[in-house]
Design an enzyme around this catalytic site. Structure first.
Site, mmCIF file in Angstrom:
data_model
loop_
_atom_site.group_PDB
_atom_site.id
_atom_site.type_symbol
_atom_site.label_atom_id
_atom_site.label_comp_id
_atom_site.label_asym_id
_atom_site.label_seq_id
_atom_site.Cartn_x
_atom_site.Cartn_y
_atom_site.Cartn_z
ATOM 1 C CE LYS A 8 3.839 -4.738 -5.746
ATOM 2 N NZ LYS A 8 4.573 -3.779 -5.067
ATOM 3 C CG ASP A 135 0.352 -4.952 -3.213
ATOM 4 O OD1 ASP A 135 -0.039 -3.774 -3.362
ATOM 5 O OD2 ASP A 135 1.505 -5.255 -2.847
HETATM 6 O O1 C5P Z 1 -3.075 -5.428 3.114
HETATM 7 P P1 C5P Z 1 -1.871 -6.208 3.478
HETATM 8 O O2 C5P Z 1 -2.169 -7.291 4.480
HETATM 9 O O3 C5P Z 1 -1.130 -6.752 2.310
HETATM 10 O O4 C5P Z 1 -0.877 -5.196 4.179
HETATM 11 C C1 C5P Z 1 0.239 -5.629 4.936
HETATM 12 C C2 C5P Z 1 0.668 -4.515 5.872
HETATM 13 O O5 C5P Z 1 1.173 -3.404 5.124
HETATM 14 C C3 C5P Z 1 -0.442 -3.930 6.711
HETATM 15 O O6 C5P Z 1 -0.607 -4.630 7.912
HETATM 16 C C4 C5P Z 1 0.040 -2.510 6.969
HETATM 17 O O7 C5P Z 1 1.006 -2.506 7.992
HETATM 18 C C5 C5P Z 1 0.771 -2.169 5.691
HETATM 19 N N1 C5P Z 1 -0.030 -1.409 4.704
HETATM 20 C C6 C5P Z 1 -0.404 -0.107 4.983
HETATM 21 N N2 C5P Z 1 -1.123 0.607 4.041
HETATM 22 C C7 C5P Z 1 -1.447 0.061 2.856
HETATM 23 C C8 C5P Z 1 -1.074 -1.267 2.552
HETATM 24 C C9 C5P Z 1 -0.355 -1.978 3.508
HETATM 25 O O8 C5P Z 1 -0.104 0.426 6.049
HETATM 26 N N3 C5P Z 1 -2.111 0.783 1.960
#
Ligand code: C5P
Length: 283
Positions: A8, A135
């Site tokens: 993406k 994502d």
């Molecule tokens: O959800 P995911 O594990 O992919 O997110 C990785 C990191 O990105 C999270 O630990 C956080 O620090 C940050 N994040 C965030 N807000 C979001 C998506 C991701 O702060 N909406």
């Protein structure tokens, strides 16, 4: 069973604020492209769930997002885990802002759901994906979409008009949590015109959409990395891109072209000083 997991790109990315749960509220326009990993799912005889990849430094087994997705899928259906080998051939650069791990997880969800006779709707499958990563819900649906909230509130958008995309991943990697932490400590000076980009999509105006691309994370990159991303974006524009942007928390830069010949020429020029350069289309 062999499936493709598409990368993406962010046409826009805006951070609206930090939430009590530690995540951030986002508003971003996402687009999937033909650059993809290939996953092979093969039942095995009593060996449990196993994940392998062709990149030695990536987690294998239960730590890989693809394995976590499989577990969540079986939990959601309330059925026992299967003995399954998931083999991932990576082409999407890692730690690049292109949702490489999330899209592999989403592909596993789609494949398992399809194999089970589609017991979950795409929206239900996206909700399972939410437990795997922010994502993943978008990667389950793909196409052109507005993602809000943590990334899980999705609105499908009119497809981006036909174009060619030159994608360029510089040689360094960026830590997503670190960049989110940096953005908390600054006042953003420049925000994307997301509504303007949505209107351009409604009108089928590729140039209008390309000109409005912007990502707030570019402003908080460490100086040397910011310069390198800026340099790549300039090179894309010089080579005829209608607009250029950084994807996700970077460092991948990309440009949109309305002419395949110009895009191929740009790919060749950029590939001279950036090994991970690809010519793709939207999907
Ligand atoms: O959800 P995911 O594990 O992919 O997110 C990785 C990191 O990105 C999270 O630990 C956080 O620090 C940050 N994040 C965030 N807000 C979001 C998506 C991701 O702060 N909406």
């Amino acid at each position: 069973m062999e499936i493709q997991a598409f990368a993406k790109l962010n046409l826009t990315l805006d951070v609206l604020g930090k939430r009590p749960d530690g995540y951030h509220d986002l508003r971003m326009v996402m687009q999937s492209i033909t650059l993809c990993d290939t996953l092979t799912l093969t039942p095995n005889q009593g060996q449990g769930l196993r994940v392998s990849t062709d990149l030695h430094f990536l987690p294998t087994g239960e730590k890989n997002l693809a394995a976590i997705a499989a577990r969540r899928f079986w939990e959601a259906l309330g059925c026992p885990a299967e003995d399954l080998d998931i083999c991932i051939r990576k082409r999407i650069p890692v730690c690049a802002g292109m949702a490489g791990g999330s899209t592999d997880a989403a592909a596993v969800l789609r494949a398992l759901n399809q194999r089970a006779g589609s017991p979950l709707t795409p929206a239900e499958l996206a909700r399972v994906g939410e437990q795997v990563g922010s994502d993943v819900p978008y990667c389950v649906l793909g196409g052109t979409a507005l993602a809000e909230g943590r990334g899980e509130r999705l609105t499908p958008l009119p497809t981006l008009p036909r174009c060619w995309v030159v994608v360029c991943k510089p040689e360094f990697a960026i830590s997503t949590p670190e960049l989110f932490a940096r953005i908390d400590s600054v006042r953003l000076r420049c925000r994307p015109d997301t509504d303007g980009l949505l209107s351009a999509l409604e009108e089928g105006d590729l140039g209008g959409a390309a000109r409005r691309m912007y990502n707030v994370f570019e402003d908080v990159l460490p100086p040397r990395q910011r310069d390198r991303v800026g340099e790549l974006k300039n090179a894309l524009i010089q080579a005829g891109a209608l607009g250029a942007n950084m994807s996700g928390t970077g460092p991948t830069a990309f440009g949109l072209f309305d002419c395949p010949e110009a895009a191929e020429e740009a790919r060749a020029v950029l590939a001279e000083n950036c090994r991970d350069t690809f010519l793709c289309q939207t999907v």
